[in-house]
Design a protein around this motif. Structure first.
Motif, PDB file in Angstrom:
ATOM      1  N   GLY A  50      36.828  42.359  46.509  1.00 29.20           N
ATOM      2  CA  GLY A  50      36.169  41.801  45.473  1.00 29.20           C
ATOM      3  C   GLY A  50      36.670  40.032  45.840  1.00 29.20           C
ATOM      4  O   GLY A  50      35.984  39.520  45.741  1.00 29.20           O
ATOM      5  N   PHE A  51      37.905  40.200  46.196  1.00 27.86           N
ATOM      6  CA  PHE A  51      38.299  38.882  46.750  1.00 27.86           C
ATOM      7  C   PHE A  51      37.717  38.285  48.084  1.00 27.86           C
ATOM      8  O   PHE A  51      37.249  37.294  48.154  1.00 27.86           O
ATOM      9  N   SER A  52      37.204  39.293  49.159  1.00 19.45           N
ATOM     10  CA  SER A  52      36.648  38.888  50.146  1.00 19.45           C
ATOM     11  C   SER A  52      34.978  38.410  50.011  1.00 19.45           C
ATOM     12  O   SER A  52      34.776  37.579  50.623  1.00 19.45           O
ATOM     13  N   ILE A  53      34.375  39.062  49.000  1.00 17.69           N
ATOM     14  CA  ILE A  53      33.218  38.824  48.847  1.00 17.69           C
ATOM     15  C   ILE A  53      32.968  37.315  48.294  1.00 17.69           C
ATOM     16  O   ILE A  53      32.321  36.476  48.650  1.00 17.69           O
ATOM     17  N   THR A  54      33.955  37.015  47.214  1.00 13.70           N
ATOM     18  CA  THR A  54      33.950  35.668  46.499  1.00 13.70           C
ATOM     19  C   THR A  54      34.251  34.468  47.559  1.00 13.70           C
ATOM     20  O   THR A  54      33.726  33.640  47.526  1.00 13.70           O
ATOM     21  N   LEU A  55      35.324  35.098  48.492  1.00 18.30           N
ATOM     22  CA  LEU A  55      35.640  33.965  49.517  1.00 18.30           C
ATOM     23  C   LEU A  55      34.359  33.637  50.430  1.00 18.30           C
ATOM     24  O   LEU A  55      34.326  32.659  50.842  1.00 18.30           O
ATOM     25  N   MET A  56      33.786  34.764  50.729  1.00 17.40           N
ATOM     26  CA  MET A  56      32.748  34.638  51.937  1.00 17.40           C
ATOM     27  C   MET A  56      31.518  33.784  51.316  1.00 17.40           C
ATOM     28  O   MET A  56      31.047  32.741  51.814  1.00 17.40           O
ATOM     29  N   ILE A  57      31.225  33.893  50.125  1.00 17.48           N
ATOM     30  CA  ILE A  57      30.281  33.355  49.297  1.00 17.48           C
ATOM     31  C   ILE A  57      30.604  31.786  49.135  1.00 17.48           C
ATOM     32  O   ILE A  57      29.906  31.062  49.242  1.00 17.48           O
ATOM     33  N   GLY A  58      31.904  31.596  48.493  1.00 23.46           N
ATOM     34  CA  GLY A  58      32.443  30.378  48.396  1.00 23.46           C
ATOM     35  C   GLY A  58      32.389  29.477  49.716  1.00 23.46           C
ATOM     36  O   GLY A  58      32.190  28.178  49.620  1.00 23.46           O
ATOM     37  N   ILE A  59      32.807  30.102  50.826  1.00 28.54           N
ATOM     38  CA  ILE A  59      32.668  29.388  52.020  1.00 28.54           C
ATOM     39  C   ILE A  59      31.149  28.910  52.393  1.00 28.54           C
ATOM     40  O   ILE A  59      31.187  27.651  52.609  1.00 28.54           O
ATOM     41  N   ALA A  60      30.313  30.090  52.112  1.00 27.13           N
ATOM     42  CA  ALA A  60      28.872  29.310  52.642  1.00 27.13           C
ATOM     43  C   ALA A  60      28.476  28.292  51.512  1.00 27.13           C
ATOM     44  O   ALA A  60      27.876  27.287  52.131  1.00 27.13           O
ATOM     45  N   THR A  61      28.819  28.346  50.277  1.00 26.10           N
ATOM     46  CA  THR A  61      28.061  27.356  49.325  1.00 26.10           C
ATOM     47  C   THR A  61      28.861  26.115  49.457  1.00 26.10           C
ATOM     48  O   THR A  61      28.407  24.890  49.228  1.00 26.10           O
ATOM     49  N   SER A  62      30.540  26.125  49.747  1.00 22.49           N
ATOM     50  CA  SER A  62      31.086  25.037  49.840  1.00 22.49           C
ATOM     51  C   SER A  62      30.824  24.187  51.230  1.00 22.49           C
ATOM     52  O   SER A  62      30.796  22.920  51.074  1.00 22.49           O
ATOM     53  N   MET A  63      30.488  25.062  52.318  1.00 23.48           N
ATOM     54  CA  MET A  63      29.747  24.128  53.517  1.00 23.48           C
ATOM     55  C   MET A  63      28.518  23.479  53.320  1.00 23.48           C
ATOM     56  O   MET A  63      28.304  22.422  53.373  1.00 23.48           O
ATOM     57  N   LEU A  79      32.395  40.670  40.483  1.00 25.51           N
ATOM     58  CA  LEU A  79      33.797  39.613  40.247  1.00 25.51           C
ATOM     59  C   LEU A  79      34.892  40.292  39.661  1.00 25.51           C
ATOM     60  O   LEU A  79      34.726  41.082  38.756  1.00 25.51           O
ATOM     61  N   THR A  80      35.881  40.224  40.461  1.00 26.25           N
ATOM     62  CA  THR A  80      37.193  40.834  39.796  1.00 26.25           C
ATOM     63  C   THR A  80      38.297  39.920  39.689  1.00 26.25           C
ATOM     64  O   THR A  80      37.891  38.630  40.049  1.00 26.25           O
ATOM     65  N   LEU A  81      39.371  40.101  39.248  1.00 25.62           N
ATOM     66  CA  LEU A  81      40.460  39.454  39.123  1.00 25.62           C
ATOM     67  C   LEU A  81      40.992  38.563  40.427  1.00 25.62           C
ATOM     68  O   LEU A  81      40.918  37.112  40.310  1.00 25.62           O
ATOM     69  N   PRO A  82      41.035  39.264  41.396  1.00 27.42           N
ATOM     70  CA  PRO A  82      41.218  38.699  42.614  1.00 27.42           C
ATOM     71  C   PRO A  82      40.141  37.858  43.069  1.00 27.42           C
ATOM     72  O   PRO A  82      40.365  36.870  43.761  1.00 27.42           O
ATOM     73  N   GLY A  83      38.866  37.974  42.723  1.00 28.70           N
ATOM     74  CA  GLY A  83      37.798  37.318  42.883  1.00 28.70           C
ATOM     75  C   GLY A  83      37.906  36.033  42.484  1.00 28.70           C
ATOM     76  O   GLY A  83      37.418  35.105  43.020  1.00 28.70           O
TER      77      GLY A  83
END
Length: 613
Positions: free
Chosen positions: A575-588, A500-504
């Motif tokens: 860092g941003f892209s990892i949290t975004l991909m995980i967030g997309i999967a969990t939000s679905m 987790l980074t600040l952009p994350g």
């Protein structure tokens, strides 16, 4: 029956949510200020050292929370940063150079959670704090190494062409080859110029050819040294287990290394700076090593000491460390530490050829490590000198090739450290740290606090909007949003490489908005169905079914964009892209499956006149 969720689906939702919540739990326990003590080559970490540390801290009236022996280092957990600094200074002074003492932050995760693999999220340099190194490659050593390679190539090539030479030696700016007569000189000049077109050849004196670097070749040597050192440093960082490190070139001769959340700063410097490698050499049994001790060293050999006795080794190595592609530490049949070596095809062929011709003869293993002398040259750069010692001499009992074992190491720790360095590769040239900057946890904590404030306020505004606009269905959406955040934290805590980074954190805020978008599409579709005269149950059913394809398309395209960012990006972008991909999967999962299960459990199968939406 419309809007009925089977029991297995409820159980599945419950299991997934509970499982991710369990692995998100370690993030609630925080971290302890700690001092970590690791042993140097000639030292050992044991219970006696713990008693010594306790006595030292007791003399300062420091009461540690606890002291534990973990993975061959001692971790002293303390109550605050002031006590941490005081303890570090005292222990560093009392333990001396035999031990590495570093300040760390240690997760305060309960043992029962650690036993099932639970650990808090890894934080980037901007949140966790960490170390920034600026390293400079010693180009003189890189050029010297290239000249040594040319010297060896010249000797082999001239012998193959049956061109007899008097000597081949390295001079300050090239390699000199001296011949016995002018005829051989002319033949060799023609041969070498054709074979080595990227070198400049001159004749500094009679019967001598000097080979030097062209400007293009010199630039290639410098660029190769930096690029190879970057690759090797990356491998070493991976061996240290640092998540989301930054290793990149800066200028012509420098490398930037950023290690977020590093657990042992001193150990990191030791591993990153090390230039250890091995050479396998033939033992000279034809000459008396005791005569060599009196100054009569035979040509082509070098004198070393092994187990208190002199030993002569041939200068030409059988196989060098550059041919080693894998190394693993272990113990032999007598319980002594050893390193299992695997060579590349070229090195394996050399070793097989040598052992075939030398069964019954001794072979030595030479350990080489460049160390700083503490002195600087005219340009202000540190001067490195090689430290060499024979660690093993063994008689060759049979033919072997690419795989074999090296013994004679002092301790299991030395075997592990050596195998790590050999696995990662020996540095092409020594490097020196010209700048070291520590980003303290206080700055990281400020970033965390600001990032958390952004997430909390964004979350509160979304919750309030959904509750006011969609009423009871807004409560369901808000419940799903809360579960979504817990799942993101849990998944990121479970994935070894996720940081987790600040952009994350910005990515998390974005996924909160995306999860709301999915629920807005579903709820608005339900409202449309109600306006078209469908019953509440039919409206719920068609609302979810009709909105699903739109939600899926939107999330897939965003996921692809995040995947591209991960593939081509570095550092904060990853860092941003990892949290975004995980967030997309969990939000679905939460916006569609979880809310559908809750809605069906509350309203499904009932006679309804209207919906609170």
């Amino acid at each position: 029956m419309l809007n009925h969720t089977p029991l297995w689906k409820y159980l599945m939702v419950t299991f997934v949510v509970a499982f991710t919540a369990l692995y998100a739990l370690p993030n609630l326990y925080g971290e302890d200020y700690a001092v970590q003590i690791s042993a140097g080559r000639d030292a050992e970490v044991n219970t006696q050292l713990i008693d010594r540390v306790n006595d030292e801290l007791g003399s300062l009236n420091i009461q540690p929370k606890r002291i534990t022996l973990e993975d061959e280092h001692i971790l002293v957990r303390l109550n605050d940063d002031a006590t941490q600094r005081l303890a570090r200074e005292r222990l560093e002074k009392s333990l001396g150079s035999d031990y590495f003492v570093a300040m760390n932050l240690a997760p305060d995760t309960p043992s029962w959670l650690e036993n099932i693999g639970g650990s808090p999220m890894k934080l980037g340099l901007d949140l966790r704090g960490g170390v920034h190194f600026l390293m400079e490659v010693d180009m003189k050593q890189a050029i010297s190494k290239s000249l040594e390679d040319i010297e060896g190539d010249f000797k082999t090539a001239l012998r193959e062409e049956k061109l007899r030479y008097r000597s081949v030696k390295i001079v300050e700016d090239g390699v000199d080859v001296r011949f016995r007569d002018a005829e051989t000189l002319d033949k060799a000049k023609f041969f070498l110029r054709n074979r080595y077109g990227d070198l400049e050849f001159t004749e500094p004196s009679d019967l001598t050819i000097r080979a030097g670097f062209t400007q293009q070749r010199l630039a290639q040597v410098r660029d190769y040294a930096v690029k190879q050192n970057i690759t090797i440093i990356r491998n070493r960082v991976n061996q240290l287990g640092v998540a989301e490190p930054v290793v990149q070139k800066q200028g012509a001769e420098r490398i930037v290394v950023q290690l977020p959340g590093i657990q042992d700063t001193a150990k990191a410097k030791q591993i990153l700076n090390a230039t250890a490698t091995l050479e396998y050499r033939k033992v000279d049994t034809e000459h008396d090593p005791y005569d060599a001790m009196n100054g009569r060293v035979p040509p082509g050999t070098e004198l070393f000491m092994h187990e208190g006795r002199p030993i002569l080794l041939e200068k030409k190595e059988i196989v060098a460390g550059s041919h080693i592609i894998d190394a693993n530490s272990g113990v032999d049949e007598y319980g002594s530490p050893q390193v299992s070596i695997k060579l590349d095809s070229k090195g394996g062929a050399k070793m097989a050829r040598f052992t075939k011709d030398n069964v019954g003869n001794p072979m030595a293993v030479l350990f080489i490590e460049y160390k700083s002398t503490g002195e600087r040259d005219a340009e202000g750069k540190l001067i490195f000198e090689p430290e060499r010692r024979v660690i093993n001499v063994a008689t060759i009992r049979g033919v072997f090739g690419a795989s074999f074992q090296t013994t004679g190491l002092d301790s299991p720790k030395e075997a592990r450290d050596l195998s790590l360095l050999l696995r990662a590769g020996a540095l092409i040239a020594p490097i020196q740290i010209v700048e070291e900057r520590t980003i303290g946890p206080s700055l990281g904590q400020e970033n965390i606090d600001l990032g958390m404030q952004a997430i909390v306020w964004g979350f509160i505004f979304v919750l309030a909007f959904m509750l006011m606009y969609y009423k009871k269905f807004g409560i369901v959406a808000n419940l799903a949003l809360g579960i979504n955040l817990v799942m993101i934290v849990g998944v990121m805590s479970m994935i070894p490489g996720a940081t987790l980074t600040l952009p994350g954190m910005a990515g998390i805020v974005l996924t909160v908005g995306m999860a709301v978008d999915a629920n807005v599409l579903i709820f608005e579709r339900i409202r449309e169905e109600l306006r078209d005269g469908r019953s509440p149950q039919q409206s719920i059913h068609h609302g979810y079914d009709s909105a699903f394809s739109t939600i899926l398309d939107a999330n897939i395209t965003t996921f692809i964009a995040a995947l591209i960012l991960f593939a081509v990006g570095t550092g904060p972008i990853k860092g941003f892209s990892i949290t975004l991909m995980i967030g997309i999967a969990t939000s679905m999962f939460t916006a569609i499956i979880v809310t559908r299960a809750v809605v069906n459990g509350v309203w499904g199968g009932k006679r309804l006149e209207k919906l609170s939406i």
